[in-house]
Design a protein around this motif. Sequence first.
Motif, mmCIF file in Angstrom:
data_model
loop_
_atom_site.group_PDB
_atom_site.id
_atom_site.type_symbol
_atom_site.label_atom_id
_atom_site.label_comp_id
_atom_site.label_asym_id
_atom_site.label_seq_id
_atom_site.Cartn_x
_atom_site.Cartn_y
_atom_site.Cartn_z
ATOM 1 N N GLU A 93 10.697 3.751 3.345
ATOM 2 C CA GLU A 93 11.625 3.375 2.278
ATOM 3 C C GLU A 93 12.576 4.534 1.980
ATOM 4 O O GLU A 93 13.768 4.321 1.741
ATOM 5 C CB GLU A 93 10.817 3.002 1.035
ATOM 6 C CG GLU A 93 11.607 2.413 -0.097
ATOM 7 C CD GLU A 93 10.712 1.977 -1.242
ATOM 8 O OE1 GLU A 93 11.152 2.084 -2.405
ATOM 9 O OE2 GLU A 93 9.562 1.543 -0.984
ATOM 10 N N VAL B 29 13.588 -4.259 -0.650
ATOM 11 C CA VAL B 29 12.492 -3.530 0.001
ATOM 12 C C VAL B 29 11.444 -4.505 0.524
ATOM 13 O O VAL B 29 11.002 -4.402 1.679
ATOM 14 C CB VAL B 29 11.847 -2.527 -0.985
ATOM 15 C CG1 VAL B 29 10.568 -1.927 -0.396
ATOM 16 C CG2 VAL B 29 12.836 -1.423 -1.337
ATOM 17 N N HIS C 160 6.137 -2.385 5.194
ATOM 18 C CA HIS C 160 5.348 -1.368 4.504
ATOM 19 C C HIS C 160 3.848 -1.540 4.723
ATOM 20 O O HIS C 160 3.050 -0.855 4.103
ATOM 21 C CB HIS C 160 5.676 -1.362 3.010
ATOM 22 C CG HIS C 160 5.659 -2.728 2.388
ATOM 23 N ND1 HIS C 160 6.782 -3.505 2.325
ATOM 24 C CD2 HIS C 160 4.658 -3.437 1.838
ATOM 25 C CE1 HIS C 160 6.489 -4.658 1.738
ATOM 26 N NE2 HIS C 160 5.210 -4.643 1.438
#
Length: 199
Positions: free
Chosen positions: A103, A63, A69
């Motif tokens: 995600e 991730v 993000h």
Amino acid sequence: MKMKPGDVLTESSELNSTSKMRINIFAAIIFTASFFPWAINMTEYPRFPCYNKSSEYKYNKFVKNHILHDSFDRNSLDAWKRYLKKEGLWCRTPVQSFISDSEWNVDRICSSDGHRLADSVTYAGNLCISNSEMLIYDVTIRKTNKGRKINVTRAQRPVIVACDNVGNKCLPVHFQKYENQTPSDIPCNPARIFSIVVE
């Protein structure tokens, strides 16, 4: 006895039993690799998505390394530099790929929104390709006489990830470069795959 260029191996230059055994083993490996490439792949890779167990750390690393993000100006090279340095990703590899999506959506490639690759011999058995294209940023960092130069390109393309069992959930743990691979008719959903195998 070590042979030199031009030497000829004759019956008088006998090989000891250990050397003969090593040659036989080597020949067997070459034979297997030549005629049964799938045999090597099956020992190196899992057979199905979520067949292997992976740690939460491996998922979190995926991730961090591949899903954007943070909100920042994607058209600014300075903003990219700040983001990469803040995340500890500056110069991690010469080329890095980042998915500009949630995600949750990326995770779904390993379940309802992905299919296994068509060529399961060439590619790992746990690789799944997204049903739809996603926005990908490829960041290249190279050395120059004036320091390091960054270049960023963007493209819409399918995303390929390796899916493992993380805490009893099928989640992505590795990003695979897209090279026009094609999806199979088999969904990535491990429950569906299990039913196919059992049937």
